[in-house]
Each structure stands twice: as C-alpha cells, then as structure tokens.
Design a protein around this motif. Structure first.
Motif, mmCIF file in Angstrom:
data_model
loop_
_atom_site.group_PDB
_atom_site.id
_atom_site.type_symbol
_atom_site.label_atom_id
_atom_site.label_comp_id
_atom_site.label_asym_id
_atom_site.label_seq_id
_atom_site.Cartn_x
_atom_site.Cartn_y
_atom_site.Cartn_z
ATOM 1 N N VAL A 24 -6.642 29.061 -16.251
ATOM 2 C CA VAL A 24 -7.013 29.875 -17.405
ATOM 3 C C VAL A 24 -8.498 29.700 -17.679
ATOM 4 O O VAL A 24 -8.995 28.574 -17.759
ATOM 5 N N ASP A 25 -9.196 30.817 -17.808
ATOM 6 C CA ASP A 25 -10.568 30.795 -18.304
ATOM 7 C C ASP A 25 -10.510 30.889 -19.822
ATOM 8 O O ASP A 25 -9.785 31.735 -20.372
ATOM 9 N N ARG A 26 -11.261 30.054 -20.512
ATOM 10 C CA ARG A 26 -11.221 30.082 -21.972
ATOM 11 C C ARG A 26 -12.617 29.849 -22.526
ATOM 12 O O ARG A 26 -13.428 29.145 -21.926
ATOM 13 N N GLY A 27 -12.868 30.446 -23.689
ATOM 14 C CA GLY A 27 -14.161 30.266 -24.317
ATOM 15 C C GLY A 27 -14.445 31.375 -25.302
ATOM 16 O O GLY A 27 -13.641 32.302 -25.501
ATOM 17 N N LEU A 28 -15.627 31.297 -25.940
ATOM 18 C CA LEU A 28 -16.031 32.282 -26.934
ATOM 19 C C LEU A 28 -16.496 33.576 -26.268
ATOM 20 O O LEU A 28 -17.194 33.550 -25.250
ATOM 21 N N ARG A 29 -16.082 34.695 -26.872
ATOM 22 C CA ARG A 29 -16.507 36.007 -26.399
ATOM 23 C C ARG A 29 -16.715 36.914 -27.608
ATOM 24 O O ARG A 29 -16.154 36.688 -28.688
ATOM 25 N N ASP A 30 -17.470 37.985 -27.404
ATOM 26 C CA ASP A 30 -17.465 39.114 -28.327
ATOM 27 C C ASP A 30 -16.380 40.069 -27.845
ATOM 28 O O ASP A 30 -16.387 40.491 -26.677
ATOM 29 N N VAL A 31 -15.441 40.373 -28.731
ATOM 30 C CA VAL A 31 -14.312 41.210 -28.337
ATOM 31 C C VAL A 31 -14.324 42.493 -29.161
ATOM 32 O O VAL A 31 -14.791 42.513 -30.306
#
Length: 346
Positions: A24-31
């Motif tokens: 799993v890739d995880r982290g902060l994003r603008d969605v």
C-alpha cells in the motif's frame, strides 16, 4: 450546491496494483471533491482518531480496506458546512453544528476522517453532546465509545459497584484506558491488566485499584476453571487474554469482548458457561443503530463520562496529518498508550 472545496488535503492509502505480497502506498495528497461519495451532510473535519482498524487499513496485510484509494479514519468530529439531512427531532443539521461520525463503513468502504472535508449520510451523524468540544469527542472516539458500550453492557447484565473487582485487559490502550476511567468514575473496583509496567502510575491515576501483569493473564493453563476472582471484565485483546478471563470470572459474571489485537482465535471450553453461568458479550460499535448511538453519546457526556477527560489523566496524544504515519505504525507495533487524536483543522 456543495460547500466542499474543489480540492482539499487528505491522507490516502492506495493498494499497489499487482504487488505480491500486497503493498500500500500511503501519504498526504490533494484530492478532488468528487472523490467523496454521496451524502446528506457535508462536514469540515477538525479532529479524527488513530485506531487499530485505521492502521490495518493502511497496510497490505491488514485486509480491512474495501476500496482503493481509501481515505482512512473510522471516526471524525467537525462542523457541518452544508446539509439536507435531519438531526434528532427531524430538524435539519444547520451549518456550524458540531457533529461526530464513526462506525458503519467509514474508513473502510467510504472515505473517512483523515481529510479536511467529508460527506456522509445524515443517519451516520451524532450532534456533539453539550459540554463537549470536537476534540473531546475524538479524545473519546471509537475506542472510548466501545469502552462505554462495554461498561453499559456489563451493568445491564447486572454488575453493580461493590460487587467485586472488575478487570480490564489491554488497559494501557485506547479502549482499555477509557474503560478503566469510566468504571472507576462509576465506583467500581477496577484492575488494569497490561504488559507495560511504566503505565501503572497513569492507570492508577485514572482510578485503577491495582495492576495485573500481562504474563498472569496470558499464561496457558491445563485447568478449564480457576479461582473465581472477577465480578466482571472488559477484554480488548482477544486470543491471549480472553480464555484466562473466562476461566477466572465469578459465577454469573460477564465479560464484554471488543478486541482482537492479540489474535482472533478463542481456545476455551464450555465449562465456564455451563458450570458458572458466565456470559460473553460481544461489542460491535460499528453497526449500532443511529438512535442508540446518539443515546450512548449522551450518556458518555453525563453518567458514563470517563475520569481524566478534563485534566489530562486520560493520556491523549495529539498528532497532525503530517505526522500521522508514525502513529499508525506505533499502534500496529502495540507501542501506543491511551488515545491518539489527529488535528485536521479548526
């Protein structure tokens, strides 16, 4: 018209296609706002929590996430920014109303609390009780709600202050800490079972009469029944501790079971049930009907209010979206103490 901005920040977990083992890739994003599912109530999130289930949703071996990408976070508290859904009594949730949402499919099959905004059905939403802030609500969160359910279930079964000692396993964790605090506040003699010896001062400050070492309640025994010690129990661990609890409950006593952090297997016999009449009460906080959920929150703000919520004894650790990832790893490694809350905005 939606009041959610066209884009906002969120902590996202996304399964890597074709990875073996699962990754799993995880982290902060603008969605984008259109990533959110339909719902009657739009909420600007101020606080969320860090729960074991949240951590599982962010790792490939967790087998919790039902959609990908997923914004985890099984609980949240914030302020309504737009609503066409009804609050208790049938009136709409007004913009500016402080609310809680947790359970159901949040953070599993519907985007959850690790974002600046969300959209949920009105049937998920609980007004923040009078006298609570949104931070208070998440200092309790899903874990504290489950603890309150457990205490209420034990007392419905017949447990009363003065009946005898009540043991809480996994007492240094989120559910366990709040269970100790609620039981103590209600006048019960509480014993905290934990493997973290350095947690004893905090647990005693919450009202624990004593501490049971982890090795005492995880040791295997050839005996199906042992000395009947406990008038009631809250088990938050599962496989290693629940058999011991069942062997040591007094006749007619009950254990409220809510956790499997130690494993899901249950190796016991029927003898505690048929010779002592003990009861195993399952705690499912995710699927409680909204009317009962709102009523339980009203009790958490009053007669089930945990000791230590207002003076720091409960042990609440604060992180942000930017520092969330190490907190998720810590709870998977059983390194968490008390409740962890995530500051989103506000």
């Amino acid at each position: 018209m939606s009041a959610v901005p066209s884009t906002f920040r969120a902590f996202v977990a996304e399964q890597v296609a074709g990875s073996d083992p699962a990754r799993v890739d995880r982290g902060l994003r603008d969605v984008p706002a259109d990533m959110l599912a339909a719902g009657d109530v739009e909420i600007r999130i101020e606080w969320s929590g860090v729960n074991y289930k949240d951590a599982l949703a962010t790792v490939g071996s967790g087998r919790v996430a039902r959609i990908s990408p997923l914004i985890p976070g099984i609980d949240l508290a914030g302020v309504v920014v737009s609503s066409s859904g009804s609050a208790p009594g049938g009136t709409p949730f007004s913009p500016g109303t402080a609310v809680i949402a947790h359970g159901y499919d949040l953070g599993v099959a519907r985007h959850g609390g690790y974002a600046e905004y969300t959209r949920v059905p009105a049937s998920y939403v609980v007004p923040v009780p009078e006298g609570f802030t949104t931070r208070d609500a998440m200092a309790i969160g899903t874990a504290g709600f489950t603890a309150a359910m457990s205490v209420a279930a034990l007392e419905t079964h017949g447990l009363r202050p003065g009946d005898g000692p009540v043991v809480v396993t996994g007492a240094s964790g989120g559910v366990g800490s709040v269970a100790v605090a609620i039981l103590a506040a209600r006048g019960h003699e509480v014993w905290a079972a934990t493997g973290k010896a350095d947690e004893e001062p905090r647990l005693r400050a919450l009202g624990a009469a004593g501490v049971v070492p982890r090795e005492d309640c995880t040791a295997e025994s050839p005996r199906p029944l042992e000395s009947a010690r406990w008038a009631g129990a809250v088990d938050t661990v599962g496989a290693p501790t629940l058999p011991w609890v069942l062997r040591t409950l007094r006749p007619g006593a009950a254990v409220a079971s809510s956790g499997n952090a130690g494993g899901a297997d249950l190796r016991t016999t029927v003898l505690p049930f048929i010779l002592r009449g003990v009861a195993l009460l399952g705690m499912d906080s995710a699927n409680m009907p909204i009317g009962q959920r709102r009523a339980m929150w009203a009790r958490i703000a009053t007669d089930l209010r945990p000791a230590g919520l207002d003076d720091g004894r409960l042990g609440v650790t604060e992180v942000s979206l930017d520092s969330l990832e190490p907190a998720l790893d810590a709870i998977l490694a059983a390194a968490a103490r008390g409740r962890w809350v995530v500051r989103i905005g506000g």
